[in-house]
Design a protein around this motif. Structure first.
Motif, PDB file in Angstrom:
ATOM      1  N   GLY A   1       0.809  -1.213   0.000  1.00 17.73           N
ATOM      2  CA  GLY A   1       0.000   0.000   0.000  1.00 17.73           C
ATOM      3  C   GLY A   1       0.845   1.265   0.000  1.00 17.73           C
ATOM      4  O   GLY A   1       2.078   1.221   0.003  1.00 17.73           O
ATOM      5  N   PHE A   2       0.156   2.417  -0.010  1.00 18.94           N
ATOM      6  CA  PHE A   2       0.807   3.728  -0.092  1.00 18.94           C
ATOM      7  C   PHE A   2       0.343   4.594   1.075  1.00 18.94           C
ATOM      8  O   PHE A   2      -0.859   4.734   1.297  1.00 18.94           O
ATOM      9  CB  PHE A   2       0.466   4.393  -1.431  1.00 18.94           C
ATOM     10  N   HIS A   3       1.328   5.149   1.787  1.00 20.46           N
ATOM     11  CA  HIS A   3       0.991   5.917   2.982  1.00 20.46           C
ATOM     12  C   HIS A   3       1.900   7.135   3.119  1.00 20.46           C
ATOM     13  O   HIS A   3       3.092   7.043   2.828  1.00 20.46           O
ATOM     14  CB  HIS A   3       1.170   5.052   4.231  1.00 20.46           C
ATOM     15  N   ASN A   4       1.330   8.229   3.602  1.00 20.14           N
ATOM     16  CA  ASN A   4       2.145   9.381   3.986  1.00 20.14           C
ATOM     17  C   ASN A   4       2.510   9.184   5.450  1.00 20.14           C
ATOM     18  O   ASN A   4       1.647   9.243   6.331  1.00 20.14           O
ATOM     19  CB  ASN A   4       1.350  10.681   3.794  1.00 20.14           C
ATOM     20  N   ILE A   5       3.793   8.927   5.708  1.00 23.08           N
ATOM     21  CA  ILE A   5       4.214   8.585   7.073  1.00 23.08           C
ATOM     22  C   ILE A   5       4.783   9.792   7.818  1.00 23.08           C
ATOM     23  O   ILE A   5       5.436   9.641   8.848  1.00 23.08           O
ATOM     24  CB  ILE A   5       5.222   7.412   7.084  1.00 23.08           C
ATOM     25  N   GLY A   6       4.532  10.995   7.306  1.00 21.64           N
ATOM     26  CA  GLY A   6       4.877  12.196   8.069  1.00 21.64           C
ATOM     27  C   GLY A   6       6.356  12.526   8.138  1.00 21.64           C
ATOM     28  O   GLY A   6       6.837  12.998   9.164  1.00 21.64           O
TER      29      GLY A   6
ATOM     30  N   LYS B   1       5.143   3.805  -1.208  1.00 23.93           N
ATOM     31  CA  LYS B   1       4.869   2.384  -1.019  1.00 23.93           C
ATOM     32  C   LYS B   1       5.541   1.836   0.237  1.00 23.93           C
ATOM     33  O   LYS B   1       6.685   2.159   0.526  1.00 23.93           O
ATOM     34  CB  LYS B   1       5.354   1.612  -2.250  1.00 23.93           C
ATOM     35  N   THR B   2       4.826   0.984   0.932  1.00 19.73           N
ATOM     36  CA  THR B   2       5.388   0.303   2.103  1.00 19.73           C
ATOM     37  C   THR B   2       6.451  -0.692   1.636  1.00 19.73           C
ATOM     38  O   THR B   2       6.131  -1.607   0.890  1.00 19.73           O
ATOM     39  CB  THR B   2       4.285  -0.494   2.847  1.00 19.73           C
ATOM     40  N   PRO B   3       7.707  -0.518   2.063  1.00 21.99           N
ATOM     41  CA  PRO B   3       8.716  -1.497   1.640  1.00 21.99           C
ATOM     42  C   PRO B   3       8.696  -2.752   2.513  1.00 21.99           C
ATOM     43  O   PRO B   3       8.221  -2.706   3.647  1.00 21.99           O
ATOM     44  CB  PRO B   3      10.037  -0.736   1.822  1.00 21.99           C
ATOM     45  N   THR B   4       9.192  -3.846   1.988  1.00 20.53           N
ATOM     46  CA  THR B   4       9.351  -5.049   2.806  1.00 20.53           C
ATOM     47  C   THR B   4      10.360  -4.762   3.909  1.00 20.53           C
ATOM     48  O   THR B   4      11.154  -3.814   3.808  1.00 20.53           O
ATOM     49  CB  THR B   4       9.833  -6.241   1.960  1.00 20.53           C
ATOM     50  N   LEU B   5      10.343  -5.568   4.962  1.00 19.89           N
ATOM     51  CA  LEU B   5      11.348  -5.404   6.024  1.00 19.89           C
ATOM     52  C   LEU B   5      12.331  -6.568   6.053  1.00 19.89           C
ATOM     53  O   LEU B   5      13.206  -6.634   6.900  1.00 19.89           O
ATOM     54  CB  LEU B   5      10.663  -5.271   7.387  1.00 19.89           C
ATOM     55  N   ARG B   6      12.182  -7.501   5.129  1.00 18.82           N
ATOM     56  CA  ARG B   6      13.138  -8.613   5.108  1.00 18.82           C
ATOM     57  C   ARG B   6      14.510  -8.096   4.684  1.00 18.82           C
ATOM     58  O   ARG B   6      14.626  -7.266   3.790  1.00 18.82           O
ATOM     59  CB  ARG B   6      12.636  -9.724   4.190  1.00 18.82           C
ATOM     60  N   ASP B   7      15.528  -8.586   5.407  1.00 19.95           N
ATOM     61  CA  ASP B   7      16.925  -8.146   5.214  1.00 19.95           C
ATOM     62  C   ASP B   7      17.099  -6.649   5.479  1.00 19.95           C
ATOM     63  O   ASP B   7      18.037  -6.026   4.966  1.00 19.95           O
ATOM     64  CB  ASP B   7      17.416  -8.472   3.790  1.00 19.95           C
ATOM     65  N   ILE B   8      16.219  -6.088   6.280  1.00 21.20           N
ATOM     66  CA  ILE B   8      16.183  -4.631   6.438  1.00 21.20           C
ATOM     67  C   ILE B   8      17.446  -4.082   7.106  1.00 21.20           C
ATOM     68  O   ILE B   8      17.855  -2.949   6.836  1.00 21.20           O
ATOM     69  CB  ILE B   8      14.901  -4.180   7.192  1.00 21.20           C
ATOM     70  N   ASN B   9      18.108  -4.902   7.944  1.00 25.14           N
ATOM     71  CA  ASN B   9      19.309  -4.357   8.616  1.00 25.14           C
ATOM     72  C   ASN B   9      20.523  -4.289   7.684  1.00 25.14           C
ATOM     73  O   ASN B   9      21.611  -3.948   8.105  1.00 25.14           O
ATOM     74  CB  ASN B   9      19.634  -5.139   9.903  1.00 25.14           C
ATOM     75  N   ARG B  10      20.334  -4.592   6.396  1.00 24.66           N
ATOM     76  CA  ARG B  10      21.458  -4.518   5.464  1.00 24.66           C
ATOM     77  C   ARG B  10      21.345  -3.344   4.489  1.00 24.66           C
ATOM     78  O   ARG B  10      22.188  -3.189   3.609  1.00 24.66           O
ATOM     79  CB  ARG B  10      21.554  -5.815   4.647  1.00 24.66           C
ATOM     80  N   SER B  11      20.267  -2.555   4.585  1.00 27.50           N
ATOM     81  CA  SER B  11      20.082  -1.527   3.552  1.00 27.50           C
ATOM     82  C   SER B  11      19.798  -0.137   4.111  1.00 27.50           C
ATOM     83  O   SER B  11      18.965   0.589   3.575  1.00 27.50           O
ATOM     84  CB  SER B  11      18.976  -1.948   2.572  1.00 27.50           C
ATOM     85  N   SER B  12      20.522   0.238   5.179  1.00 27.26           N
ATOM     86  CA  SER B  12      20.368   1.613   5.669  1.00 27.26           C
ATOM     87  C   SER B  12      20.989   2.572   4.642  1.00 27.26           C
ATOM     88  O   SER B  12      21.854   2.137   3.870  1.00 27.26           O
ATOM     89  CB  SER B  12      21.052   1.773   7.036  1.00 27.26           C
ATOM     90  N   PRO B  13      20.649   3.852   4.624  1.00 24.19           N
ATOM     91  CA  PRO B  13      19.625   4.490   5.453  1.00 24.19           C
ATOM     92  C   PRO B  13      18.207   4.151   4.979  1.00 24.19           C
ATOM     93  O   PRO B  13      18.026   3.543   3.937  1.00 24.19           O
ATOM     94  CB  PRO B  13      19.931   5.973   5.267  1.00 24.19           C
ATOM     95  N   TYR B  14      17.224   4.604   5.768  1.00 24.96           N
ATOM     96  CA  TYR B  14      15.850   4.182   5.543  1.00 24.96           C
ATOM     97  C   TYR B  14      14.919   5.329   5.117  1.00 24.96           C
ATOM     98  O   TYR B  14      15.259   6.489   5.258  1.00 24.96           O
ATOM     99  CB  TYR B  14      15.314   3.516   6.821  1.00 24.96           C
ATOM    100  N   PHE B  15      13.763   4.944   4.660  1.00 29.31           N
ATOM    101  CA  PHE B  15      12.685   5.806   4.115  1.00 29.31           C
ATOM    102  C   PHE B  15      13.033   6.229   2.674  1.00 29.31           C
ATOM    103  O   PHE B  15      14.192   6.200   2.269  1.00 29.31           O
ATOM    104  CB  PHE B  15      12.406   7.042   4.976  1.00 29.31           C
TER     105      PHE B  15
END
Ligand SMILES: [Cu+2]
Lengths: 349, 106
Positions: free
Chosen positions: A239-244, A271-285
């Motif tokens: 989905g698509f969200h404005n996360i402020g 778009k809401t990104p997946t969180l799998r393997d998330i600790n390998r792709s900083s920075p975020y948003f």
């Protein structure tokens, strides 16, 4: 006046289609392998469109193209420049750099598990991986590919000619087969063997009690409320969200999904990104404004920074420091064990 | 005989009322509309009822009828009266996989 009312049957097979019934927090038992957590198991078969079954020759060709910088305008950028396997298939930049190192507006999204996405790109403007693959080549700001030169190159190199013929017999070397091959390779970039995956399938030892506590807080609508968007099975509601994010407050901000769907709700929505393997792709948003997962959690605890057109799913939360730590611990068990990648030797003649 | 005429009149009245306006409810559950297609008549109303524990939106950018119901939580519903005949494609802006096609007949 008597008016007939037709109530539709909500639980018909048709309405449920192939997806499992999403359970509410109160109905979930947080135990390894519990039936109520089954919806988190990713499909064993990675979906692909008709006419592009990812055979080994298609994947091999796609891998060559994915890592080949010669297909960019200046001959120095490949898909892998921004989707770097060594950096969680992203590029560790806040927002990515395109042709001539020009800083672009959005972060390079990881390609992990994008095979499961019904829409591609932060604003969902591409419908399939095939659709997406050619986009950066066509973009002047990104790879800025000279397609005549590219076709000449691919046709001159016999190993490429053979690889195309083996992958797509009789279909030739063209944008379509290039896109299909790259998409086939991207469909192999899957994360589904994390400690979380093992725990969901019943391995009690895969997660610690702190990590399980983190999962509960992640799912609890009165606590982390993360699962409201980062939902099963791929940690996204697609989905698509404005996360402020603060960046929505600047003059002429990035309108995100609004450019595709001109509805007020979509202003500044991504778009809401997946969180799998998330600790390998900083920075975020999408604007790369959060350096660490702790920063991300802090952003959500505040309920967003800029409240203009904020998604109604966003709300301040009362998480204490220990609870935040637990959520962070949980986010760190979503990564699959690292698999070595063998790089292709690219055709030279 | 008179009784029979009365009965026919009553039947006719009932039929005409039924032609005037029907109401339908379409749920939003598990990120899907409860139906993929629905056929209605001009003047009918559809209530869009959110049954998921998170927000949904309902909109249509169709030429036949444009509307945007904003976003609302579980248990709430919003109604739309369809006054033009034709095809109306309804979506949720938040969840791109949600589709409903409404055929509004004359
Ligand atoms: Cu929705």
């Amino acid at each position: 006046m008597k008016i007939k009312k037709y109530y539709t049957l909500f639980f018909t097979l048709g309405a449920m289609s192939l997806s499992l019934q999403a359970l509410e927090f109160k109905d979930i038992t947080f135990e390894a392998g519990h039936e109520s957590l089954k919806e988190w198991i990713l499909p064993t078969e990675v979906p692909y469109p008709e006419g592009n079954k990812p055979t080994s020759s298609r994947v091999a060709l796609g891998k060559m193209l994915f890592f080949d910088p010669r297909i960019s305008g200046d001959g120095n950028m490949s898909c892998s420049s921004c989707h770097n396997a060594l950096l969680g298939w992203s590029d560790a930049l806040a927002t990515t750099k395109g042709s001539k190192s020009k800083v672009l507006g959005r972060a390079s999204p990881s390609i992990i598990n994008t095979a499961f996405n019904p829409l591609q790109m932060w604003d969902g403007r591409k419908k399939s991986l095939e659709d997406q693959a050619i986009g950066p080549m066509e973009s002047e700001a990104e790879m800025n590919t000279d397609f005549d030169k590219m076709m000449l190159l691919l046709n001159q190199l016999q190993d490429y000619v053979d690889a195309f013929e083996s992958a797509y017999p009789g279909e030739g070397i063209n944008k379509k087969t290039i896109a299909k091959a790259i998409a086939s390779y991207e469909r192999t970039v899957i994360s589904n063997t994390s400690p979380f995956d093992a725990w969901i399938k019943g391995d009690e030892k895969a997660l610690s009690s702190e990590q399980i506590e983190g999962f509960k807080l992640f799912s609890d609508p009165k606590k982390g409320n993360c699962e409201v968007c980062h939902s099963a099975p791929n940690f996204t509601d697609n989905g698509f969200h404005n996360i402020g994010l603060a960046s929505f407050g600047i003059d002429k901000p990035d309108m995100g999904r609004y450019a595709q769907k001109p509805l007020k709700l979509m202003k500044g929505a991504f778009k809401t990104p997946t969180l799998r393997d998330i600790n390998r792709s900083s920075p975020y948003f999408h604007d790369g404004s959060a350096g660490t997962l702790e920063d991300v959690i802090e952003h959500y605890v505040l309920g967003g920074e800029n409240k203009t057109n904020l998604s109604p799913n966003m709300k301040k939360s009362n998480l204490n420091d220990l609870e935040k730590k637990h959520i962070a611990a949980f986010l760190n068990v979503l990564s699959s064990p690292i698999k070595p990648i063998t790089l292709p030797i690219l055709p030279q003649k | 005989m008179k009784l029979l005429i009365n009965k026919i009149t009553l039947l006719a009245v009932l039929l005409s009322i039924n032609v005037v306006a029907d109401e339908f409810t379409i749920g939003q559950k598990n990120k899907a509309f409860s139906k993929e297609n629905i056929s209605i008549k001009k003047g009918d109303t559809i209530h869009f009822l959110n049954e998921d524990p998170f927000f949904h939106n309902v909109f249509s950018l169709s030429d036949t009828q444009f509307f945007d119901l904003g976003s609302y939580p579980k248990g709430e519903s919003k109604a739309v009266v369809f006054n033009e005949a034709g095809k109306v494609e309804v979506e949720c802006a938040i969840h791109s996989e949600m589709f409903l096609t409404i055929e509004v007949k004359e």
